[in-house]
Design an enzyme around this catalytic site. Structure first.
Site, PDB file in Angstrom:
ATOM      1  N   ASP A 291       1.334  -3.905   8.319  1.00 22.82           N
ATOM      2  CA  ASP A 291       0.067  -4.470   8.751  1.00 22.82           C
ATOM      3  C   ASP A 291       0.041  -4.642  10.275  1.00 22.82           C
ATOM      4  O   ASP A 291       1.059  -4.951  10.899  1.00 22.82           O
ATOM      5  CB  ASP A 291      -0.121  -5.827   8.045  1.00 22.82           C
ATOM      6  CG  ASP A 291      -1.475  -6.428   8.292  1.00 22.82           C
ATOM      7  OD1 ASP A 291      -2.479  -5.739   8.063  1.00 22.82           O
ATOM      8  OD2 ASP A 291      -1.529  -7.596   8.717  1.00 22.82           O
ATOM      9  N   GLU A 338      -0.787   0.613   9.734  1.00 21.81           N
ATOM     10  CA  GLU A 338      -2.162   0.102   9.710  1.00 21.81           C
ATOM     11  C   GLU A 338      -2.617   0.024  11.167  1.00 21.81           C
ATOM     12  O   GLU A 338      -2.377  -0.957  11.862  1.00 21.81           O
ATOM     13  CB  GLU A 338      -2.205  -1.258   9.020  1.00 21.81           C
ATOM     14  CG  GLU A 338      -3.619  -1.776   8.771  1.00 21.81           C
ATOM     15  CD  GLU A 338      -4.153  -2.598   9.924  1.00 21.81           C
ATOM     16  OE1 GLU A 338      -5.003  -2.064  10.670  1.00 21.81           O
ATOM     17  OE2 GLU A 338      -3.733  -3.745  10.095  1.00 21.81           O
ATOM     18  N   ASP A 393      -9.713  -5.803   2.995  1.00 26.51           N
ATOM     19  CA  ASP A 393     -10.507  -6.622   3.906  1.00 26.51           C
ATOM     20  C   ASP A 393     -11.967  -6.185   3.977  1.00 26.51           C
ATOM     21  O   ASP A 393     -12.767  -6.823   4.669  1.00 26.51           O
ATOM     22  CB  ASP A 393      -9.909  -6.566   5.322  1.00 26.51           C
ATOM     23  CG  ASP A 393      -8.654  -7.414   5.459  1.00 26.51           C
ATOM     24  OD1 ASP A 393      -8.509  -8.394   4.712  1.00 26.51           O
ATOM     25  OD2 ASP A 393      -7.812  -7.088   6.312  1.00 26.51           O
TER      26      ASP A 393
END
Length: 530
Positions: A291, A338, A393
């Site tokens: 992430d 990411e 998200d």
């Protein structure tokens, strides 16, 4: 190799006991993925969650979430009696996780299972504790102390415990010995079931793709056990915290509040703590998504105590040196970066230097708030990427079509040739399946054609997130067949299935050729006889 997968949080699986788990429904989802021609199951982080229930704010980078332990599997193993959990209240809406009900009821049930584990499988428990002691000892003591303080955050503990004064820790270990054993037992139960599920997935040709948050929570065993790895003051409280600056999506930015890493200190021992963290995750998963990759190039630091992220500043991260140390220690790693958000030329260089695939999100391709998203339009993809319609998200595909700017939606419908006959959500998935991206990932909500009510997370909001669950019977044969056909059309079937199909076709062709030759020989013999 072209592949495809589905993003499905473990918590979102059906079960009668309040939340999705590592048990029969997880194995059934693996079966569904296999039947649907998929190769990858992408999960959200599986660590124990704290206040807010976010899997990205965990008590530990190494521990597993106790809520995910399957109670029926424990009963089948003789570690629980069904009556010990069947009559409890686990929530009254099968489409939503009731985290309050889980918190109130799950741990009493697990205590019974741990008691039997200690008495009936002591050798197995002992071996697990010895094998995982590097993180387990601190985690179990952290949770025991937290429980003794009524769940209070680490920052509120008395200085002797917060600062790990040896005498105070020894006293806590003695006082809370039973609780420490309980938390170790819970982790043993979790990883017994995780190992079983991972093996089942591999047997069915499904790779598990994990998700590693770049930051850890301030209220975590990670910070407590290794404060030297973070930017803290003399009281072990963050000087600055993590977040994202204001942008087209938020005028005040995102204030995550996580402690920041002491990168200069980490460099002194070759980033040993980080490498251990990633190595551990790669033992759990076949692929690892990291992430907020751009935080390794430069990270956004916000003064501790700030009410918004607007007053932060960018600081340099470890850059290529970190990933060079990682590769030197572990070799090439199956990592996905990411790389979303505010990107700079140096971030692109770092991504290129690592060789990791980045991410493309189709919903961003039509967003006018940041000046257009041509980078995310499928005709601009390169093979070395992972393509999404949306991530955890984002809104669902149908939700986005109903809530996004009307001009953006009109452009998407024109570009993607969306229509009601195919289904507009399926049309958006088709766009990434038919792209050149090596790996495509869609959410299960989009496969099921669900709207905004099924959104798993809305960033920068408290309450109502991480709750969505699929209803029993969601993964039908009809849906699996439709997915499988799409994988056939766009060349994304698993390599083993393609090889088996080709072998069968070759065998059939060989049999037909042999039969034709045999018929010809018979006919020739008959003609000779005549």
């Amino acid at each position: 190799m072209r592949r495809s997968g589905i993003l499905m949080p473990m918590t979102a699986l059906p079960s009668p006991w309040g939340v999705g788990t590592l048990g029969a429904e997880a194995r059934a989802f693996v079966d569904f993925l296999s039947a649907a021609g998929q190769s990858v199951w992408q999960l959200l982080p599986i660590g124990p969650t704290s206040y807010g229930d976010s899997p990205y704010q965990s008590f530990s980078s190494f521990a597993g979430n106790p809520y995910l332990i399957d109670l029926d599997d424990l009963a089948e193993e003789g570690l629980l009696e069904p009556g010990e959990y069947e009559r409890r209240f686990w929530g009254d809406d099968p489409a939503r996780v009731d985290y309050g009900a889980l918190y109130e009821g799950r741990f009493d049930v697990l205590r019974r299972a741990v008691e039997r584990l200690e008495s009936e499988r002591a050798d197995e428990l002992r071996a697990f504790c010895e094998r995982e002691g590097a993180w387990l000892d601190d985690y179990a003591l952290f949770m025991a102390i937290k429980g003794d303080h009524g769940g209070a955050a680490l920052s509120t503990w008395e200085p002797g415990l917060r600062m790990r004064v040896p005498e105070d820790l020894a006293a806590a270990r003695n006082k809370l010995a039973c609780e420490v054993r309980f938390w170790k037992g819970v982790q043993c139960l979790f990883f017994r079931q995780w190992t079983r599920l991972h093996a089942y997935a591999r047997e069915h040709g499904i790779e598990l793709m994990g998700d590693l948050p770049i930051y850890v929570a301030e209220d975590s065993a990670d910070l407590w056990a290794h404060p030297e790895q973070f930017q803290l003051d003399e009281d072990l409280r963050p000087r600055e915290v993590a977040g994202c600056p204001p942008d087209g999506f938020s005028d005040t930015g995102q204030l995550w509040g996580n402690p920041l890493f002491a990168w200069e200190h980490m460099a002194e021992d070759g980033y040993a703590w980080w490498i251990e963290r990633i190595s551990y995750q790669l033992d759990l998963y076949d692929i690892l998504r990291i992430d907020h990759f751009r935080g390794f190039d430069s990270y956004y630091a916000i003064p501790a105590g700030a009410s918004t992220a607007a007053g932060g500043r960018w600081k340099p991260g470890p850059g290529k040196a970190f990933f060079s140390a990682l590769e030197a220690k572990l070799g090439p790693c199956p990592i996905v970066a990411e790389d979303l958000g505010f990107l700079t030329p140096s971030v692109y260089r770092l991504l290129s230097d690592t060789g990791y695939p980045g991410m493309k999100v189709l919903q961003f391709a039509f967003d006018s708030r940041d000046g257009g998203g041509s980078l995310y339009q499928p005709h601009n993809y390169t093979p070395h990427c992972v393509a999404y319609v949306g991530t955890h998200d984002n809104d669902t595909a149908l939700g986005w079509l109903h809530t996004a700017d009307a001009g953006d939606v009109a452009l998407a419908r024109e570009y993607l040739h969306l229509d009601a006959a195919e289904g507009e959500g399926w049309g958006m998935m088709r766009a990434i399946w038919s792209s050149v991206a090596d790996l495509s990932i869609v959410t299960m909500q989009d496969v099921l054609g669900l709207g905004s009510d099924a959104r798993i997370n809305t960033p920068s909001t408290l309450g109502g997130n991480w709750c969505w669950r699929a209803l029993p019977g969601y993964a039908t044969e009809q849906v699996a067949r439709r997915l499988h056909r799409a994988m056939e059309l766009y060349g994304r079937l698993p390599k083993a299935e393609v090889a088996a199909r080709d072998a069968a076709l070759n065998a059939e062709a060989a049999a037909e050729a042999w039969a034709a030759q045999s018929d010809a020989r018979v006919q020739s013999s008959e003609e000779t006889t005549r």
